[in-house]
Design a protein around this motif. Structure first.
Motif, mmCIF file in Angstrom:
data_model
loop_
_atom_site.group_PDB
_atom_site.id
_atom_site.type_symbol
_atom_site.label_atom_id
_atom_site.label_comp_id
_atom_site.label_asym_id
_atom_site.label_seq_id
_atom_site.Cartn_x
_atom_site.Cartn_y
_atom_site.Cartn_z
ATOM 1 N N LEU A 121 34.296 19.618 2.179
ATOM 2 C CA LEU A 121 34.258 21.079 2.203
ATOM 3 C C LEU A 121 35.634 21.723 2.090
ATOM 4 N N ALA A 122 36.688 20.935 2.156
ATOM 5 C CA ALA A 122 38.036 21.490 2.307
ATOM 6 C C ALA A 122 38.389 22.512 1.235
ATOM 7 N N GLU A 123 37.969 22.277 0.005
ATOM 8 C CA GLU A 123 38.359 23.171 -1.091
ATOM 9 C C GLU A 123 37.722 24.551 -0.973
ATOM 10 N N ARG A 124 36.724 24.693 -0.123
ATOM 11 C CA ARG A 124 36.072 25.991 0.048
ATOM 12 C C ARG A 124 36.889 26.941 0.929
ATOM 13 N N ASP B 287 22.411 21.155 8.026
ATOM 14 C CA ASP B 287 21.559 21.592 6.925
ATOM 15 C C ASP B 287 21.989 22.967 6.418
ATOM 16 N N GLY B 288 22.181 23.083 5.124
ATOM 17 C CA GLY B 288 22.475 24.360 4.492
ATOM 18 C C GLY B 288 23.933 24.749 4.439
ATOM 19 N N VAL B 289 24.811 23.988 5.060
ATOM 20 C CA VAL B 289 26.229 24.367 5.109
ATOM 21 C C VAL B 289 26.859 24.373 3.720
ATOM 22 N N ALA B 290 26.699 23.299 2.973
ATOM 23 C CA ALA B 290 27.339 23.210 1.658
ATOM 24 C C ALA B 290 26.869 24.333 0.733
ATOM 25 N N GLU B 291 25.574 24.595 0.735
ATOM 26 C CA GLU B 291 25.017 25.636 -0.127
ATOM 27 C C GLU B 291 25.503 27.026 0.280
ATOM 28 N N THR B 292 25.594 27.252 1.585
ATOM 29 C CA THR B 292 26.040 28.551 2.080
ATOM 30 C C THR B 292 27.494 28.820 1.708
ATOM 31 N N LEU B 293 28.347 27.833 1.860
ATOM 32 C CA LEU B 293 29.752 28.002 1.496
ATOM 33 C C LEU B 293 29.909 28.224 -0.005
ATOM 34 N N GLU B 294 29.080 27.570 -0.787
ATOM 35 C CA GLU B 294 29.138 27.755 -2.233
ATOM 36 C C GLU B 294 28.828 29.194 -2.619
ATOM 37 N N VAL B 295 27.922 29.828 -1.897
ATOM 38 C CA VAL B 295 27.579 31.220 -2.169
ATOM 39 C C VAL B 295 28.696 32.162 -1.728
ATOM 40 N N LEU B 296 29.287 31.894 -0.557
ATOM 41 C CA LEU B 296 30.239 32.837 0.037
ATOM 42 C C LEU B 296 31.666 32.702 -0.493
ATOM 43 N N ALA B 297 32.072 31.491 -0.841
ATOM 44 C CA ALA B 297 33.481 31.250 -1.190
ATOM 45 C C ALA B 297 33.997 32.089 -2.365
ATOM 46 N N PRO B 298 33.209 32.313 -3.413
ATOM 47 C CA PRO B 298 33.759 33.089 -4.533
ATOM 48 C C PRO B 298 34.077 34.548 -4.196
ATOM 49 N N ALA B 299 33.397 35.111 -3.215
ATOM 50 C CA ALA B 299 33.544 36.543 -2.946
ATOM 51 C C ALA B 299 34.377 36.868 -1.716
ATOM 52 N N HIS B 300 34.611 35.876 -0.841
ATOM 53 C CA HIS B 300 35.286 36.152 0.422
ATOM 54 C C HIS B 300 36.330 35.087 0.734
ATOM 55 N N ARG B 301 37.329 35.490 1.492
ATOM 56 C CA ARG B 301 38.318 34.519 1.965
ATOM 57 C C ARG B 301 37.729 33.790 3.168
ATOM 58 N N LEU B 302 37.660 32.463 3.086
ATOM 59 C CA LEU B 302 37.065 31.655 4.144
ATOM 60 C C LEU B 302 38.141 30.853 4.876
ATOM 61 N N GLN C 150 40.339 16.237 13.590
ATOM 62 C CA GLN C 150 39.778 17.385 12.877
ATOM 63 C C GLN C 150 40.176 17.368 11.402
ATOM 64 N N GLU C 151 41.408 16.979 11.126
ATOM 65 C CA GLU C 151 41.834 16.849 9.730
ATOM 66 C C GLU C 151 41.007 15.779 9.019
ATOM 67 N N ARG C 152 40.753 14.671 9.693
ATOM 68 C CA ARG C 152 39.936 13.601 9.097
ATOM 69 C C ARG C 152 38.535 14.105 8.777
ATOM 70 N N LYS C 153 37.918 14.801 9.721
ATOM 71 C CA LYS C 153 36.553 15.263 9.510
ATOM 72 C C LYS C 153 36.479 16.277 8.370
ATOM 73 N N LEU C 154 37.438 17.177 8.300
ATOM 74 C CA LEU C 154 37.429 18.155 7.211
ATOM 75 C C LEU C 154 37.606 17.459 5.864
ATOM 76 N N ARG C 155 38.500 16.479 5.818
ATOM 77 C CA ARG C 155 38.733 15.748 4.575
ATOM 78 C C ARG C 155 37.482 14.995 4.130
ATOM 79 N N LYS C 156 36.820 14.335 5.062
ATOM 80 C CA LYS C 156 35.638 13.538 4.733
ATOM 81 C C LYS C 156 34.388 14.398 4.513
ATOM 82 N N SER C 157 34.433 15.659 4.964
ATOM 83 C CA SER C 157 33.267 16.531 4.833
ATOM 84 C C SER C 157 33.007 16.948 3.388
#
Length: 238
Positions: free
Chosen positions: A140-143, A105-120, A131-138
């Motif tokens: 979230l990879a572009e963040r 809960d809240g992960v997608a929204e939190t990354l959306e706030v932080l990604a523009p201002a910080h290197r993640l 792990q590559e599969r999970k990141l791809r299917k999540s």
């Protein structure tokens, strides 16, 4: 954005998405499979000991767990386990590898706030392909600017990541559910850590105490608190 670049690292399993609950559900089925041979506590204790003994060879993740489960079953049944029961264990492993990725809960929204201002960054240990599969299917990879899938998360590993990506420890914040893997090594190197506990902690990841690190260690109840923590952290260190 200030000239000073702040970098935030994220653990993956049980920080970005659910993982330990999948293992716990399989443990329940594993205990049931061996119930006519041993009680649940014996099965759990033997499985954990087998995993720790094999960790250097198999590493972390579903594949190592499955191989250790088969070895444990052979040991606890004194070789009486059937080929059909071994097939069931292999099927459990396949189910785990194919399990849908469910974000916390809240992960997608939190990354959306932080990604523009910080290197993640994602910094996770485990099986590379899984792990590559999970990141791809999540989704979230572009963040994330960089992804590090490592065999262990200790001071040496984090120091190497800092060198590869030109990160100053004092400008780095690691976010994760494991004090042992995500927080303690980073604090030791002079970085900061934000601990977001998950409701299940694997025994291997448990530690009793966190080293004193005034202004560099944050305990969160939810990842949704992270943007305000990052804002306070950058004000103090800036």
């Amino acid at each position: 954005m200030s000239e000073r670049e702040y970098v935030i690292g994220f653990d993956a399993d049980d920080t970005l998405w659910h993982n330990e609950t999948i293992f716990e559900n399989v443990h329940v089925r594993f205990r049931a499979l061996l119930a006519r041979y041993h009680d649940a506590a014996t099965v759990d204790r033997t499985q954990f000991a087998t995993e720790m003994r094999n960790l250097e060879l198999y590493g972390y993740g579903v594949k190592g767990f499955t191989l250790s489960a088969i070895e444990t079953a052979i040991q606890l049944t004194e070789g009486k386990i059937s080929a059909e029961e071994i097939r069931q264990l292999l099927e459990l492993g396949r189910e785990m590898l194919a399990h849908p990725v469910e974000l916390l809960d809240g992960v997608a929204e939190t990354l959306e706030v932080l990604a523009p201002a910080h290197r993640l960054l994602v910094i996770t240990k485990g099986d590379l392909r899984d792990q590559e599969r999970k990141l791809r299917k999540s989704g979230l990879a572009e963040r994330f600017r960089h992804v590090e899938i490592v065999s262990e998360k200790d001071e040496r590993t984090y120091a190497g990541i800092f060198r590869r990506h030109g990160i100053a420890a004092e400008n780095f914040l690691m976010v994760g559910n494991s004090l042992k893997s995500d927080i303690v090594p980073v604090l030791a190197l002079g970085g900061s850590g934000a601990h977001v506990p998950y409701h299940i902690t694997w025994e291997h990841e448990r530690v009793e105490n966190v080293p004193a690190a005034a202004g560099r260690f944050f305990e969160l109840k939810s990842v949704r608190e992270l943007p305000s923590v990052v804002a306070a952290w950058t004000r103090v260190t800036g």
